[in-house]
Motif scaffolding. Structure first.
Motif, PDB file in Angstrom:
ATOM      1  N   VAL A 458      34.537  46.730  35.491  1.00  0.00           N
ATOM      2  CA  VAL A 458      35.899  46.758  34.953  1.00  0.00           C
ATOM      3  C   VAL A 458      36.891  46.569  36.097  1.00  0.00           C
ATOM      4  N   CYS A 459      37.641  45.490  36.022  1.00  0.00           N
ATOM      5  CA  CYS A 459      38.613  45.195  37.077  1.00  0.00           C
ATOM      6  C   CYS A 459      39.685  46.284  37.115  1.00  0.00           C
ATOM      7  N   PRO A 460      39.897  46.900  38.280  1.00  0.00           N
ATOM      8  CA  PRO A 460      40.873  47.988  38.344  1.00  0.00           C
ATOM      9  C   PRO A 460      42.321  47.535  38.157  1.00  0.00           C
ATOM     10  N   ALA A 462      43.713  45.541  35.523  1.00  0.00           N
ATOM     11  CA  ALA A 462      44.156  45.794  34.150  1.00  0.00           C
ATOM     12  C   ALA A 462      43.000  45.836  33.167  1.00  0.00           C
ATOM     13  N   GLY A 463      41.788  46.031  33.680  1.00  0.00           N
ATOM     14  CA  GLY A 463      40.679  46.363  32.792  1.00  0.00           C
ATOM     15  C   GLY A 463      39.834  45.237  32.240  1.00  0.00           C
ATOM     16  N   CYS A 464      39.976  44.002  32.702  1.00  0.00           N
ATOM     17  CA  CYS A 464      39.074  42.939  32.242  1.00  0.00           C
ATOM     18  C   CYS A 464      37.710  43.089  32.929  1.00  0.00           C
ATOM     19  N   LEU A 465      36.716  42.406  32.404  1.00  0.00           N
ATOM     20  CA  LEU A 465      35.394  42.444  33.036  1.00  0.00           C
ATOM     21  C   LEU A 465      35.255  41.292  34.021  1.00  0.00           C
ATOM     22  N   CYS A 479      40.939  37.305  34.253  1.00  0.00           N
ATOM     23  CA  CYS A 479      42.292  37.505  33.699  1.00  0.00           C
ATOM     24  C   CYS A 479      43.395  37.076  34.658  1.00  0.00           C
ATOM     25  N   HIS A 480      43.422  37.651  35.863  1.00  0.00           N
ATOM     26  CA  HIS A 480      44.505  37.292  36.792  1.00  0.00           C
ATOM     27  C   HIS A 480      43.980  36.908  38.160  1.00  0.00           C
ATOM     28  N   GLY A 481      42.656  36.754  38.267  1.00  0.00           N
ATOM     29  CA  GLY A 481      42.107  36.165  39.485  1.00  0.00           C
ATOM     30  C   GLY A 481      41.740  37.120  40.600  1.00  0.00           C
ATOM     31  N   GLY A 493      43.893  39.952  45.514  1.00  0.00           N
ATOM     32  CA  GLY A 493      44.584  40.730  44.509  1.00  0.00           C
ATOM     33  C   GLY A 493      44.794  39.880  43.274  1.00  0.00           C
ATOM     34  N   PRO A 494      45.479  40.368  42.281  1.00  0.00           N
ATOM     35  CA  PRO A 494      46.385  41.515  42.317  1.00  0.00           C
ATOM     36  C   PRO A 494      45.751  42.910  42.372  1.00  0.00           C
ATOM     37  N   ALA A 495      44.451  43.055  42.142  1.00  0.00           N
ATOM     38  CA  ALA A 495      43.860  44.399  42.229  1.00  0.00           C
ATOM     39  C   ALA A 495      44.090  44.965  43.627  1.00  0.00           C
TER      40      ALA A 495
HETATM   41 FE1  FES Z   1      41.471  41.686  36.713  1.00  0.00          FE
HETATM   42 FE2  FES Z   1      44.053  41.463  36.161  1.00  0.00          FE
HETATM   43  S1  FES Z   1      42.520  42.499  35.021  1.00  0.00           S
HETATM   44  S2  FES Z   1      42.953  40.604  37.808  1.00  0.00           S
END
Ligand code: FES
Length: 505
Positions: A458-460, A462-465, A479-481, A493-495
């Motif tokens: 789970v990506c910290p 925003a929660g995508c896998l 989701c956002h790379g 990032g953005p994580a």
């Molecule tokens: Fe992974 Fe945004 S949820 S980069």
């Protein structure tokens, strides 16, 4: 030099940029720039020379991200075509963008002249070619758009690459360079002008305190009047995460059997397009061929993408050897133009630059100029056009919905599409996959010695896998790379936080 991936680019091979240790003073800086790629370094140099006291914070080492993996085309013909820009933003704004691209190349030229930078800079002619009737008519419109915005271009009966074409155009005044040699010299100038760089500093939080921006990081706290996020995409979850989509592009560095190296920059019109140039590398020419782009985290087998690109190159070139292959990340903006200026949802002291498409060297350089103008209170003709808060419902709507629908799908649907437990046992050395085990999704990677690394997928941010990138041996978020290494540490990032480890087996 290290970069954010497993493969090596010709630029980083045998090249190092050392940042001398310097005590960081406790007094506030004027500007803290987060991210030491072309945007951060150019912005830092411009501001430092304008009298601002700057600190550049870099989570890894300087040029760890795409600046070490660009193909370093310096072009005024951009990924978003001029007919598109004219249609969406009007002819005057399209003209402004064309002038901006020219200014960016000129600024690079000026730096090279002023600081005597030996960075393999060469003026080149660019070629764009069509391969069927549909592309012929597209090319005709592109030529018309280029002429409207004052770019010197004309039909051509030849191209520099041995690839069949139907029609082509040529445009002079393009260029290429070695990005790290150039940026290394800019870093020297920035340090000489009194700037400070701290590597291995991951920024965890920025908040306003007593009229200053306080940056909490893994190496302590720093304060400044203004902040610039030069991190590709800013951290947190904000408007820009729904207006930029992360993509990866693939590149081969090729030695040829013969001498058919193109002495120009060349691009086709396919979707995604292929691009070519020649670099002088370690005393011999190196063909740089790129393409096969896809959205980050959307390709099950990134090794296969390299094979496809290689097969394409072999169709037209006699390949002697393939010493380099790599991929790199860029962000596609929803309406076709980058976002440079104040970060929406923050106070008037937090700036950002992102959404460069495949024109990172141009827009990264232009961003340095624009951000420096904005922060020093000078007029910038780009302030409104490129403002990250701009609302362009007509211009960006189709793409915005497409990218956004994709993000939503990943938020809710990923846990249903992971592979079964069989994959867990079947993982080969150097392979990774998101698997289901005991009702849980697990990001599992097996190293060459057979040791298994397991992470919470789970990506910290925003929660995508996350998804496995087998060519670069990284976990990529669709989701956002955001990207993570096999231990879960943040590569892009953005994580701001790592993937959580579940232990080794
Ligand atoms: Fe992974 Fe945004 S949820 S980069």
């Amino acid at each position: 030099m290290n970069r954010d991936a497993f493969t090596t680019t010709p630029w980083q091979d045998g090249f190092n940029i050392r940042i001398p240790e310097k005590a960081t003073v406790n007094a506030p800086f004027d500007v803290i720039i987060i991210g030491a790629g072309i945007t951060g370094i150019t912005t830092g140099l411009q501001l430092q020379q304008a009298g601002k006291k700057c600190l550049i914070l870099e989570a890894h080492t300087v040029c760890f991200g795409t600046s070490a993996a660009t193909t370093a085309h310096l072009n005024t013909v951009l990924d978003t075509t001029y007919p598109e820009l004219i249609k969406k933003f009007g002819a005057n704004n399209a003209l402004l963008i064309a002038q901006g691209a020219r200014k960016a190349i000129q600024l690079i030229r000026n730096h090279i002249g002023q600081y005597q930078i030996d960075c393999d800079f060469e003026e080149k002619t660019g070629y764009l070619y069509a391969r069927n009737e549909k592309e012929d008519s597209e090319l005709e419109k592109i030529l018309e758009g280029m002429l409207t915005v004052g770019i010197d271009a004309a039909p051509s009966f030849t191209t520099p690459v041995p690839i069949p074409f139907t029609t082509a155009i040529r445009f002079p005044d393009q260029a290429q360079f070695h990005p790290l040699k150039y940026l290394s010299a800019l870093i020297d100038q920035f340090l000489e002008a009194g700037g400070t760089i701290r590597e291995a500093t991951m920024v965890e939080q920025v908040e306003e305190k007593d009229g200053l921006q306080e940056v909490s990081s893994t190496t302590g706290q720093y304060r400044a009047t203004d902040i610039v996020y030069a991190t590709h995409i800013p951290p947190g979850v904000n408007l820009l995460h729904f207006r930029c989509a992360p993509y990866r592009s693939y590149v081969l560095g090729i030695r040829l059997e013969d001498d058919s190296y193109p002495d120009a920059l060349a691009y086709d019109l396919e979707e995604p397009y292929h691009y070519f140039r020649t670099a002088r590398h370690q005393g011999a020419p190196l063909l740089i061929a790129g393409g096969c782009d896809h959205k980050t985290g959307h390709e099950d087998n990134t090794e296969q993408v390299f094979r496809e690109l290689e097969a394409y190159a072999r169709t037209y070139f006699r390949i002697h050897s393939l010493p380099y292959r790599w991929s790199s990340q860029y962000y596609e903006p929803a309406d076709g133009l980058p976002y440079i200026g104040l970060l929406p949802g923050n106070n008037d002291h937090v700036y950002v630059a992102t959404g460069y498409s495949g024109n990172g060297m141009i827009f990264g350089t232009l961003a340095g100029r624009i951000l420096s103008d904005l922060i020093t209170g000078h007029y910038s003709p780009y302030a409104d056009l490129l403002a990250p808060s701009r609302i362009k419902p007509v211009a960006g709507f189709a793409n915005f919905i497409k990218e956004n629908a994709d993000v939503v799908k990943h938020f809710i649907g990923d846990r249903l599409s992971v592979k079964s437990l069989d994959v867990f046992a079947a993982l080969g050395p150097g392979e990774g996959s998101v698997i289901q085990y005991d009702g849980e999704s697990i990001a599992a990677y097996k190293d060459e010695q057979g040791k298994l690394f397991t992470l919470d997928p789970v990506c910290p941010h925003a929660g995508c896998l996350v998804q496995w990138n087998n060519a670069e041996r990284s976990w990529d978020c669709p989701c956002h790379g955001s990207r993570f290494d096999v231990n879960g540490s943040v590569l892009n990032g953005p994580a701001q936080k790592a993937l959580q480890p579940l232990g080794g087996v």
